[in-house]
Scaffold this active site. Structure first.
Site, mmCIF file in Angstrom:
data_model
loop_
_atom_site.group_PDB
_atom_site.id
_atom_site.type_symbol
_atom_site.label_atom_id
_atom_site.label_comp_id
_atom_site.label_asym_id
_atom_site.label_seq_id
_atom_site.Cartn_x
_atom_site.Cartn_y
_atom_site.Cartn_z
ATOM 1 N N HIS A 136 0.856 -1.179 0.000
ATOM 2 C CA HIS A 136 0.000 0.000 0.000
ATOM 3 C C HIS A 136 0.894 1.232 0.000
ATOM 4 O O HIS A 136 2.128 1.133 0.028
ATOM 5 C CB HIS A 136 -0.935 0.003 1.203
ATOM 6 C CG HIS A 136 -2.076 -0.961 1.073
ATOM 7 N ND1 HIS A 136 -3.068 -0.804 0.133
ATOM 8 C CD2 HIS A 136 -2.381 -2.095 1.769
ATOM 9 C CE1 HIS A 136 -3.943 -1.802 0.249
ATOM 10 N NE2 HIS A 136 -3.537 -2.596 1.233
ATOM 11 N N ASP A 166 -0.159 7.050 -3.353
ATOM 12 C CA ASP A 166 -1.322 6.747 -4.183
ATOM 13 C C ASP A 166 -1.659 7.870 -5.152
ATOM 14 O O ASP A 166 -1.889 7.629 -6.339
ATOM 15 C CB ASP A 166 -2.547 6.476 -3.306
ATOM 16 C CG ASP A 166 -2.570 5.061 -2.745
ATOM 17 O OD1 ASP A 166 -1.766 4.227 -3.206
ATOM 18 O OD2 ASP A 166 -3.377 4.785 -1.843
#
Length: 381
Positions: A136, A166
């Site tokens: 992540h 992200d």
């Protein structure tokens, strides 16, 4: 014409993190984005209700159409292939090799559509020992070396939510790559494959720091530098009411303006550049700032060059006079939407719309795109 990407057709395989964000960025700028999702089922609906985020409130899916396709079904794969035949961009965020196993790899799609820009948006990239590892945002920022720098003295690294990996290094960098590839495709008639890795993107964002490190102007000891909370004149300070102000008085002129308005005698304060006195200087600033509320300080420094700002919540930021005049945020059916950025004088972006969550028929889009491409070719002739 709506947005500089008006007329660009994008197919994206639904995913997490940077994948929906890059879809939003392209859609904001006028591209027609079609998201391929799994067929709805009870389990998916129950999960959506449990986490509390329905498609109608998922801002990153604004102005994005959704088609339900079972990619493991041959007819579903064929449906996506026909759709991408008329597309300019295809985006997937799977681990390396997964798209190939589904029959939707770069060779499968680009053998049918040579102008297609095929985007592979992942954490670690398409090569390297970690390319197939799960991860992540926090993992990719750590892998790049940047997370180590995000700490105060004596404390552990603090991940910046998931805005850096992200969205900045993944979604925004991916959108930049797509824009570059579309320019190239318009010139050459050939698309290409983009390997957009979040580790690469975060590393690229550290370019200035690498130069400072090489010049001996940036220490690898976190929390000891000018921009990482090491300098007392570049930090946040708690006010009398529990709110905070952000101080960015780096340059000498700005620093003098800052301390001159603190309302205390600063004649015997240590010099700004005396690092041996930074701890003492921080305490002096802390005590001074703690004497007034956040909004009082905002009034003191309004219109000055002290580089002082109140730390606003999202709701406060939405109604702040500067942000409100520019429309930085828009409330759409009770949900705050950031306005598309950057802003174009000739081809303004779409106004934010509420995502619907409705499904459309892939065949209808395929037929429309086919007609559109045929008309474009005839106009060119």
């Amino acid at each position: 014409m709506v947005g500089p990407l008006d007329g660009v057709k994008v197919v994206v395989l639904a995913g997490m993190g940077p994948v929906p964000y890059v879809s939003m960025l392209l859609s904001d700028m006028g591209a027609e984005v079609v998201r391929v999702v799994r067929p709805p089922n009870r389990a998916a609906r129950a999960l959506s209700q449990t986490v509390g985020l329905t498609d109608e409130k998922d801002v990153v899916n604004r102005a994005v159409a959704s088609v339900a396709v079972d990619l493991k079904d041959p007819s579903g794969r064929e449906s996506v292939l026909r759709l991408t035949d008329g597309a300019d961009v295809f985006i997937e965020g799977y681990r390396p090799g997964v798209a190939e196993r589904l029959g939707l790899g770069p060779d499968d799609l680009r053998s049918r559509n040579r102008k297609l820009v095929y985007v592979r948006l992942t954490g670690y990239g398409q090569s390297g020992p970690r390319s197939r590892d799960a991860g992540h945002d926090i993992n990719y920022v750590a892998q790049s070396g940047a997370l180590h720098a995000m700490a105060r003295v004596g404390e552990g690294p603090r991940p910046p939510i998931n805005l850096l990996g992200d969205y900045a290094a993944g979604g925004a960098m991916g959108a930049y790559g797509i824009a570059c590839a579309l320019v190239s495709a318009a010139r050459t008639g050939e698309g290409q494959v983009i390997d957009a890795a979040m580790v690469d993107g975060v590393a690229a964002l550290t370019a200035k720091l690498q130069g400072l490190r090489a010049a001996g102007l940036y220490s690898d000891d976190p929390g000891t530098n000018f921009l990482d909370s090491g300098a007392p004149f570049y930090d946040t300070y708690r006010c009398a009411d529990g709110g905070y102000i952000a101080v960015g008085a780096l340059e000498p002129d700005f620093y003098r303006e800052f301390v001159s308005r603190l309302g205390v005698d600063v004649s015997d304060w240590p010099g700004q550049d005396d690092r041996s006195e930074w701890r003492n200087l921080r305490k002096l600033i802390t005590d001074a700032v703690g004497a007034r509320t956040r909004d009082q300080w905002a009034q003191v420094y309004a219109g000055t060059d002290a580089c002082v700002s109140p730390v606003l919540t999202f709701d406060e930021a939405a109604v702040d006079p500067h942000n409100a005049e520019r429309g930085v945020y828009r409330s759409v059916e009770g949900v705050l939407h950031p306005f598309p950025a950057p802003r174009f004088s000739g081809t303004p972006a779409r106004d934010p719309q509420a995502p619907t969550g409705d499904l459309v028929d892939a065949a209808v889009i395929t037929q429309r795109w086919t007609r559109s491409n045929t008309d474009t070719r005839e106009d060119a002739q």
